[in-house]
Design a protein around this motif. Structure first.
Motif, PDB file in Angstrom:
ATOM      1  N   LYS A  28       3.363  13.279   1.938  1.00 64.31           N
ATOM      2  CA  LYS A  28       2.311  13.933   1.160  1.00 64.31           C
ATOM      3  C   LYS A  28       1.492  12.937   0.342  1.00 64.31           C
ATOM      4  CE  LYS A  28       5.191  18.003   0.374  1.00 64.31           C
ATOM      5  NZ  LYS A  28       5.971  18.496  -0.770  1.00 64.31           N
ATOM      6  N   GLY A  29       1.608  11.676   0.683  1.00 65.30           N
ATOM      7  CA  GLY A  29       0.819  10.664  -0.023  1.00 65.30           C
ATOM      8  C   GLY A  29       1.217  10.517  -1.476  1.00 65.30           C
ATOM      9  N   CYS A  30       0.274  10.028  -2.260  1.00 67.72           N
ATOM     10  CA  CYS A  30       0.575   9.683  -3.647  1.00 67.72           C
ATOM     11  C   CYS A  30       0.684  10.889  -4.562  1.00 67.72           C
ATOM     12  CB  CYS A  30      -0.484   8.741  -4.183  1.00 67.72           C
ATOM     13  SG  CYS A  30      -0.563   7.228  -3.230  1.00 67.72           S
ATOM     14  N   SER A  31       0.402  12.071  -4.050  1.00 71.99           N
ATOM     15  CA  SER A  31       0.531  13.246  -4.904  1.00 71.99           C
ATOM     16  C   SER A  31       1.999  13.655  -5.045  1.00 71.99           C
ATOM     17  CB  SER A  31      -0.282  14.403  -4.334  1.00 71.99           C
ATOM     18  OG  SER A  31       0.215  14.718  -3.052  1.00 71.99           O
ATOM     19  N   ASP A  32       2.870  13.062  -4.226  1.00 63.66           N
ATOM     20  CA  ASP A  32       4.292  13.379  -4.309  1.00 63.66           C
ATOM     21  C   ASP A  32       4.959  12.417  -5.298  1.00 63.66           C
ATOM     22  OD1 ASP A  32       7.008  13.674  -3.951  1.00 63.66           O
ATOM     23  OD2 ASP A  32       7.004  12.864  -1.907  1.00 63.66           O
ATOM     24  N   SER A  33       5.150  12.911  -6.529  1.00 67.61           N
ATOM     25  CA  SER A  33       5.627  12.026  -7.597  1.00 67.61           C
ATOM     26  C   SER A  33       6.974  11.386  -7.301  1.00 67.61           C
ATOM     27  CB  SER A  33       5.740  12.783  -8.916  1.00 67.61           C
ATOM     28  OG  SER A  33       4.507  13.335  -9.258  1.00 67.61           O
ATOM     29  N   SER A  34       7.902  12.152  -6.768  1.00 66.92           N
ATOM     30  CA  SER A  34       9.232  11.569  -6.585  1.00 66.92           C
ATOM     31  C   SER A  34       9.215  10.506  -5.501  1.00 66.92           C
ATOM     32  CB  SER A  34      10.264  12.651  -6.284  1.00 66.92           C
ATOM     33  OG  SER A  34       9.814  13.421  -5.210  1.00 66.92           O
ATOM     34  N   GLY A  35       8.473  10.767  -4.427  1.00 65.39           N
ATOM     35  CA  GLY A  35       8.353   9.758  -3.381  1.00 65.39           C
ATOM     36  C   GLY A  35       7.645   8.521  -3.907  1.00 65.39           C
ATOM     37  N   PHE A  36       6.637   8.752  -4.709  1.00 61.94           N
ATOM     38  CA  PHE A  36       5.869   7.657  -5.268  1.00 61.94           C
ATOM     39  C   PHE A  36       6.752   6.786  -6.167  1.00 61.94           C
ATOM     40  CE2 PHE A  36       2.818   5.599  -8.081  1.00 61.94           C
ATOM     41  CZ  PHE A  36       1.784   5.269  -7.216  1.00 61.94           C
ATOM     42  N   MET A  37       7.527   7.432  -7.045  1.00 60.88           N
ATOM     43  CA  MET A  37       8.378   6.661  -7.945  1.00 60.88           C
ATOM     44  C   MET A  37       9.470   5.922  -7.161  1.00 60.88           C
ATOM     45  SD  MET A  37       6.747   6.870 -10.605  1.00 60.88           S
ATOM     46  CE  MET A  37       7.562   6.131 -11.987  1.00 60.88           C
TER      47      MET A  37
ATOM     48  N   GLN B  61       0.848  -1.192   0.000  1.00 59.41           N
ATOM     49  CA  GLN B  61       0.000   0.000   0.000  1.00 59.41           C
ATOM     50  C   GLN B  61       0.881   1.239   0.000  1.00 59.41           C
ATOM     51  OE1 GLN B  61      -2.918   0.273   3.182  1.00 59.41           O
ATOM     52  NE2 GLN B  61      -4.130   1.698   1.943  1.00 59.41           N
ATOM     53  N   ILE B  62       0.617   2.119  -0.945  1.00 56.48           N
ATOM     54  CA  ILE B  62       1.369   3.373  -0.979  1.00 56.48           C
ATOM     55  C   ILE B  62       0.403   4.481  -0.603  1.00 56.48           C
ATOM     56  CG2 ILE B  62       2.860   4.879  -2.343  1.00 56.48           C
ATOM     57  CD1 ILE B  62       3.391   2.531  -4.204  1.00 56.48           C
ATOM     58  N   GLY B  63       0.682   5.126   0.502  1.00 54.40           N
ATOM     59  CA  GLY B  63      -0.234   6.157   0.962  1.00 54.40           C
ATOM     60  C   GLY B  63       0.428   7.048   1.983  1.00 54.40           C
ATOM     61  N   SER B  64      -0.376   7.814   2.705  1.00 54.63           N
ATOM     62  CA  SER B  64       0.226   8.766   3.636  1.00 54.63           C
ATOM     63  C   SER B  64      -0.054   8.418   5.089  1.00 54.63           C
ATOM     64  CB  SER B  64      -0.291  10.177   3.352  1.00 54.63           C
ATOM     65  OG  SER B  64      -1.662  10.230   3.665  1.00 54.63           O
ATOM     66  N   VAL B  65      -0.868   7.416   5.302  1.00 52.38           N
ATOM     67  CA  VAL B  65      -1.217   7.135   6.688  1.00 52.38           C
ATOM     68  C   VAL B  65      -0.147   6.302   7.358  1.00 52.38           C
ATOM     69  CG1 VAL B  65      -2.823   5.862   8.159  1.00 52.38           C
ATOM     70  CG2 VAL B  65      -3.690   7.406   6.415  1.00 52.38           C
ATOM     71  N   GLU B  66       0.296   6.823   8.459  1.00 49.38           N
ATOM     72  CA  GLU B  66       1.292   6.141   9.271  1.00 49.38           C
ATOM     73  C   GLU B  66       0.730   4.792   9.720  1.00 49.38           C
ATOM     74  OE1 GLU B  66       4.938   6.291  10.077  1.00 49.38           O
ATOM     75  OE2 GLU B  66       4.188   8.355  10.067  1.00 49.38           O
ATOM     76  N   ALA B  67       1.214   3.738   9.127  1.00 49.99           N
ATOM     77  CA  ALA B  67       0.730   2.424   9.570  1.00 49.99           C
ATOM     78  C   ALA B  67       1.494   2.049  10.822  1.00 49.99           C
ATOM     79  CB  ALA B  67       0.964   1.392   8.489  1.00 49.99           C
ATOM     80  N   GLU B  68       0.796   1.462  11.750  1.00 51.44           N
ATOM     81  CA  GLU B  68       1.485   1.062  12.971  1.00 51.44           C
ATOM     82  C   GLU B  68       2.577   0.050  12.609  1.00 51.44           C
ATOM     83  OE1 GLU B  68      -2.117  -1.770  12.962  1.00 51.44           O
ATOM     84  OE2 GLU B  68      -1.513   0.122  12.033  1.00 51.44           O
ATOM     85  N   GLU B  69       3.755   0.223  13.168  1.00 48.82           N
ATOM     86  CA  GLU B  69       4.861  -0.699  12.893  1.00 48.82           C
ATOM     87  C   GLU B  69       4.377  -2.129  13.072  1.00 48.82           C
ATOM     88  OE1 GLU B  69       8.632  -0.397  12.302  1.00 48.82           O
ATOM     89  OE2 GLU B  69       7.561   1.253  11.323  1.00 48.82           O
TER      90      GLU B  69
END
Ligand code: Q9C
Ligand code: ZN
Length: 674
Positions: free
Chosen positions: A548-557, A527-535
């Motif tokens: 910034k979630g999936c709107s951040d292209s460089s992080g997404f790539m 899952q690629i997203g912005s919500v901090e998943a519990e470890e």
């Protein structure tokens, strides 16, 4: 401008020169290299599916884009030389031979590359391959070298820039030798990014140049635009090659944003080759090709370089061309973890380039204890004996890649009646009702309270669709549903009931993934997203969290290349379910690139689930599922430090379970696999 179709450029004339004297170094470069490759394309029905474009002779002006006048004038005289003169002329260069007809063929080889560039740049075709002799990547401004007379690909790159105003050219050299001629040509030029991997063995392997090592990164304005990946051991496998693509070439190439991709397509990097002595199988070239096919809006020109095992060469050429034609890529075979030596190279290259590419900014430093030590160790090994030679002498055997079959339906959609079905796709609605057992199961799971018959029909269509995909009657699918989580859950439940079904679920954006999906171990969820998943230390649920979630292209790539692709390759799913969560924030072109890349897996069986409010994206989603080229991403910003740090923590946690995630060698010192 059609932008579809694959060019094939070939002319028998280029088989009409050969070695006329005894020279062990040159005896492998034979005319049959071209005839077997072409015959295999014909036999497999691939040549017929291509657009045949004639060769032409490169003009003096074309050749002078790269070579000196003195050199051109000297080569021009070779057709008139006696055998003795030719031998003597040959002596001033390394590992090359001349023949009275080679000048003619060399003009055709370079001209073939230019015809291919013309075909692609004018939109006559989308992509293509030129089968040529002599090869090109070793020849230099004023010297023939390594069977090469004119530098076909370097000339093509300069030509594309000059004639079409192409701003950035990516040259991918997957031949097993270092194309030093290409490196020298563009070393100080930031408009041409040259990537080469090559058998190096700490400078013991031909052409034995210091400047073939990972630390030759380009000069002056071109610093950072030359990428050398030295292989310091023979026997590299599919996993080693794919790992370099995921962790070096692809992130850098997407950051570079080429307008044109040229491939120095040598197949001496394949198994069975007497020069390369590597163990990557011919099907790996389907993957290498596919992974490059959405760069530069799909404009890819492959030009033959080396390849000396005629069987392996012909199979590899077919895999490449069939992929260019858009057929689904085969499941990856023999995918082992990268070996320690490959990881050392990976780490060295990433570290050498971290200053120049923001996608590598946070790469690890150089390993502390290898290079110098290994040179010494390699020398000792050599003294003690025969090991390597014996390995090389063994005849390698490998199975012929299975026939690649394309399902009759490329993309089927489950859509509400009021949404139009995009061109080239089929609207799917199951002819038969779902079997009563499955229907009651669905009803029980999802519609306990109330009876939403429309939603139930959609779900049963969806399940019928996955069954057709499983039978390979349909390649990919897309469904617009009222609740993606429910749809995902029912598909996963249904499909995992079959033996040996492995689903890769890719969730883009926020939303709860029901915990039983993530925990069932037959399903891998990323899952690629912005919500901090519990470890949580579950091997099969992998949340990649971006500020910034999936709107951040460089992080997404970063997440896609560094995580999703290696995980997908290692997991080897039989079905990919791509879930677009509502309000995911993902931009259109990134979404399309993701779809293109995911089709590396599961024979292209990707099922996309989207919520009804995302119906404006149906068209572009279907287009990518059909394999149409995707336009380039916008310029990528530097990824956020905290994101990269989070991703690196995740990598550390997971790389014991998922070996293709590794980007560094274990800190133990020497390399000893193979
Ligand atoms: N064992 C290309 O693949 N060295 N050129 C031969 C014989 C020369 C390769 C040594 C290899 C040249 C295009
Ligand atoms: Zn080669």
């Amino acid at each position: 401008m059609t932008m579809t179709g694959t060019a094939l450029i070939y002319d028998e004339e280029m088989t009409k020169y050969k070695l006329l004297w005894v020279d062990p170094a040159c005896k492998i470069e034979v005319p049959e290299r071209l005839t077997v490759s072409h015959e295999a394309l014909v036999k497999n029905g691939l040549a017929d599916r291509c657009v045949s474009i004639p060769v032409r002779e490169a003009t003096d002006a074309d050749i002078l884009l790269v070579h000196s006048e003195e050199y051109l004038e000297a080569v021009k005289k070779t057709p008139y030389m006696t055998l003795e003169d030719l031998k003597e002329f040959t002596l001033q260069y390394g590992d090359v031979y001349f023949h009275p007809n080679i000048y003619h063929c060399a003009k055709l080889a370079a001209g073939a590359a230019l015809q291919l560039v013309d075909g692609v740049m004018t939109g006559k075709v989308r992509n293509g391959m030129a089968l040529v002799r002599p090869p090109g990547h070793h020849s230099m401004r004023s010297a023939a070298n390594g069977f090469c007379v004119f530098n076909n690909v370097a000339i093509a790159a300069r030509y594309a820039k000059q004639k079409y105003g192409v701003q950035r050219v990516l040259i991918v050299d997957w031949d097993i030798h270092h194309g030093q001629g290409v490196q020298y040509c563009f070393e100080d030029d930031p408009s041409v990014l040259y990537f080469s991997w090559h058998r190096y063995e700490h400078q013991k392997f031909w052409p034995q140049l210091r400047e073939s090592d990972y630390d030759s990164v380009g000069k002056e304005k071109g610093i950072g635009f030359n990428i050398n990946v030295p292989w310091n051991k023979v026997g590299m496998e599919n996993g080693d090659y794919l790992s370099v693509f995921c962790h070096i070439l692809l992130p850098v190439a997407y950051e570079f944003r080429p307008d044109l991709v040229l491939v120095c397509a040598g197949f001496d990097s394949a198994i069975g080759d007497p020069e390369g002595e590597m163990c990557a199988t011919p099907d790996v070239f389907a993957h290498l090709t596919h992974l490059l096919m959405n760069l530069a809006g799909g404009k890819l020109c492959a030009v033959l370089e080396g390849g000396y095992n005629l069987t392996s060469l012909a199979q590899s050429v077919c895999q490449t061309v069939q992929t260019l034609l858009g057929d689904p890529v085969p499941r990856p075979t023999n995918l082992n973890s990268p070996c320690i030596s490959a990881l050392e190279s990976l780490q060295c290259v990433r570290s050498a380039h971290k200053a120049y590419w923001s996608c590598l900014k946070h790469a690890a430093d150089l390993p502390t204890s290898i290079s110098t030590k290994c040179i010494k160790l390699a020398t000792e090994e050599e003294k003690t004996g025969k090991g390597e030679e014996e390995k090389g002498a063994e005849e390698k055997v490998w199975p012929e890649p299975p026939k690649r079959v394309t399902p009759p339906v490329r993309c089927a959609l489950v859509l509400p009646d009021d949404v139009a079905c995009p061109d080239g796709c089929e609207r799917f609605s199951s002819s038969e009702d779902l079997d009563p057992l499955s229907a009651s199961k669905l009803r029980e799971s999802f519609f306990k309270d109330g009876n939403d018959s429309a939603a139930l029909t959609t779900l049963s269509n969806l399940i019928a669709l996955t069954e057709k995909m499983e039978k390979n009657e349909i390649c990919s699918g897309l469904a617009l549903v009222c609740d993606v989580t429910m749809a995902m859950t029912s598909v996963v439940q249904h499909v995992t009931a079959f033996p040996s079904k492995r689903i890769l679920v890719v969730c883009v954006g926020e939303g709860n993934v029901p915990s039983h999906i993530a925990k069932d171990r037959e399903t891998l969820v990323v899952q690629i997203g912005s919500v901090e998943a519990e470890e949580q230390s579950c091997k099969y649920y992998i949340p990649v969290c971006l500020k910034k979630g999936c709107s951040d292209s460089s992080g997404f790539m970063q997440a896609v290349f560094g995580f999703l692709l290696p995980l997908g390759y290692e997991y080897d799913p039989s079905l990919v379910v791509l879930v677009r969560m509502p309000d995911s924030g993902v931009c259109d072109s990134m979404w399309q690139h993701l779809i293109g890349l995911l089709q590396s897996f599961a024979l292209g069986h990707t099922l996309v689930l989207m919520q009804e409010e995302d119906k404006p994206c149906v068209g572009l989603t279907a287009s990518s599922l059909l394999g149409h080229p995707v336009s380039s991403l916008e310029q990528l910003q530097s990824p956020l430090t905290e994101d990269v740090e989070a991703i690196e923590r995740l990598r550390h946690r997971l790389q014991a379970d998922w070996k293709l995630l590794q980007t560094t060698a274990p800190e133990t010192g020497r390399s000893d696999k193979h």
